[in-house]
Structure formats: structure tokens, C-alpha cells
Write a protein that holds these residues in place. Structure first.
Motif, PDB file in Angstrom:
ATOM      1  N   LEU A 247      11.279  -1.471 125.399  1.00  0.00           N
ATOM      2  CA  LEU A 247      10.000  -0.906 124.923  1.00  0.00           C
ATOM      3  C   LEU A 247       9.704  -0.760 123.377  1.00  0.00           C
ATOM      4  O   LEU A 247       8.907  -1.230 122.841  1.00  0.00           O
ATOM      5  N   VAL A 248      10.920  -0.176 123.166  1.00  0.00           N
ATOM      6  CA  VAL A 248      10.912   0.011 121.237  1.00  0.00           C
ATOM      7  C   VAL A 248      10.890  -1.511 120.752  1.00  0.00           C
ATOM      8  O   VAL A 248       9.874  -1.797 119.712  1.00  0.00           O
ATOM      9  N   LEU A 249      11.768  -2.493 120.999  1.00  0.00           N
ATOM     10  CA  LEU A 249      11.717  -3.747 120.425  1.00  0.00           C
ATOM     11  C   LEU A 249      10.374  -4.394 120.454  1.00  0.00           C
ATOM     12  O   LEU A 249       9.959  -4.909 119.344  1.00  0.00           O
ATOM     13  N   VAL A 250       9.646  -4.325 121.663  1.00  0.00           N
ATOM     14  CA  VAL A 250       8.433  -5.177 121.877  1.00  0.00           C
ATOM     15  C   VAL A 250       7.437  -4.261 121.043  1.00  0.00           C
ATOM     16  O   VAL A 250       6.435  -4.997 120.241  1.00  0.00           O
ATOM     17  N   LEU A 251       7.405  -2.870 121.043  1.00  0.00           N
ATOM     18  CA  LEU A 251       6.355  -2.238 120.596  1.00  0.00           C
ATOM     19  C   LEU A 251       6.555  -2.282 119.039  1.00  0.00           C
ATOM     20  O   LEU A 251       5.591  -2.581 118.266  1.00  0.00           O
TER      21      LEU A 251
END
Length: 230
Positions: free
Chosen positions: A17-21
Motif C-alpha cells: 500500500l505504501v509503495l503504490v500510494l
């Protein structure tokens, strides 16, 4: 330290989630301010920080291509690999949804015109590279990425504490080269999340960003096995 599969699932969900966000968010929200170099560092730094945040829980794969490569090289069980991949895809979808909600707060934003940092090829995307170029890039550069990951995390590497730096910077350098070609996937989950919201060509071309990274990940694992017997 005993870590349950549930804990690993949560870690992989959150990390992806952090990577994509952060990565896709840098393109959609801040792209006009930071440019391609800034976007490249956003992706790399998100991975670097997540390595140290969740690496001790799940190994911080946050990428199905990495998980499949780890499975093929005997570093993870099939049960864990399946859970990781589901968590990664769900994390990417959640991130794309959050990004869409935030981006929609700008009156000028439209999903059709601005997208969600989705990957693509062809006349309507970046520098208009064709399918062959896109597939070659995704295979070759995912292989490079996985060689770095396997090498940096190998028990034969005496600098294991710096693995996150090597992995994060390698993803940065891959983006510096590849953003004009495909927007850089090297990670099927990162591509699936935005594509499900954007639809159209992003979905039509999604196979490139699943097949390419998975094949590249397997090649990278094979190359690493040739010289490191860890």
C-alpha cells in the motif's frame, strides 16, 4: 522471533500500500513539481523505508515477482507465497483507491485524463514504445532488480544491514531509465491496483506487467543461483 502468517500478511499489505500510494501518488499529485527524477526517487525511497519497517516481519517483498522468485529459489514456502501475493494485490488496490479519493479533491482532476500512475505502452503513453520494447524492459530490468535483492539479502553478504539501501536505490535507477518506456512496473501488484480503477488500455496491457516481471523475477533468481550458493 515467531511471526505468524497473519502478521506477515498485514505487513505485506501495508508495505505494498505504501509503495503504490507514494510511488503512484508522486506521479499523479506531485509529478508536475518533482519531474521524472522525483518520481523515481519516490518509488525507491518507499521501498527503502519499508525494508526497515517490515523487513523483519515478512522480508518486505511487497511485489509478487519477488515472492515468486523467492519461492523458486527455496526461500519461502508455497503457503506463505500465496498469502503474500494476495496481500500485495489487495494492498495495491487499496492504495489506488486512496489515491483516487485524494486526487479527486482537485477540481481539474479526471480519471480519464490524469489516471492513477498506471503502466502502459503505445501511442497514448509516455514516449510511445511498443509492446516488444515494454516486455523486454520489464523482463530485463526485473531480472536486474531480483539479482540485487537476492544478493543484498544473501547470508553470504556481510553488508546485510544495508540491504534496504541497495534495493531502494536499484529501484530508483530502474525508474530513471524506464519511466518513459512503460512507467515501470517490475511489480505486478503495483500495476494491477491502478489498472483496475483506470480500465481501458491500462487493463488491456496489464498482461505485460504481469508476465514481464514474473519471467524477469525467475531469471533474476536463476542468475543469482549461478554464483551464490546461499
Amino acid at each position: 522471533m515467531n511471526v505468524s502468517l497473519t502478521q506477515k500478511f498485514i505487513a505485506e499489505f501495508f508495505g505494498t500500500l505504501v509503495l503504490v500510494l507514494i510511488g503512484c501518488g508522486s506521479a499523479v499529485i506531485a509529478g508536475s513539481h518533482v519531474g521524472l527524477l522525483g518520481i523515481s526517487f519516490a518509488f525507491g525511497l518507499s521501498v527503502l523505508t519499508m525494508v526497515y519497517a517490515i523487513g523483519h516481519i515478512s522480508g518486505c517483498h511487497i511485489n509478487p515477482a519477488i515472492t515468486i522468485s523467492m519461492l523458486a529459489t527455496g526461500k519461502i514456502s508455497g503457503k506463505d507465497a500465496g498469502a503474500y501475493i494476495v496481500a500485495q494485490i489487495l494492498g495495491a488496490i487499496a492504495a489506488a483507491g486512496i489515491l483516487y479519493c485524494m486526487a479527486s479533491g482537485r477540481a481539474e482532476y479526471t480519471l480519464a485524463a490524469n489516471g492513477l500512475g498506471q503502466n502502459g505502452i503505445g501511442d497514448a503513453y509516455q514516449d510511445h514504445y511498443n509492446v516488444t520494447s515494454g516486455l523486454i524492459f520489464e523482463i530485463v530490468f526485473t531480472a536486474i532488480f531480483l539479482v540485487v535483492i537476492h544478493g543484498a539479502t544473501s547470508k553470504n553478504n556481510g553488508n546485510g544491514a544495508l540491504a534496504g539501501v541497495a534495493i531502494g536505490l536499484s529501484l530508483t535507477m530502474i525508474h530513471i531509465v524506464g519511466i518513459p518506456i512503460t512507467g515501470v512496473s517490475v511489480n505486478p501488484a503495483r500495476s494491477i491496483g491502478p489498472a483496475l480503477f483506470v480500465g481501458g488500455d491500462a487493463l488491456a496491457h496489464l498482461w505485460i506487467f504481469i508476465v514481464g516481471p514474473v519471467v524477469g523475477g525467475l531469471i533474476g533468481g536463476f542468475i543469482w543461483k549461478l554464483y551464490d550458493k546461499a
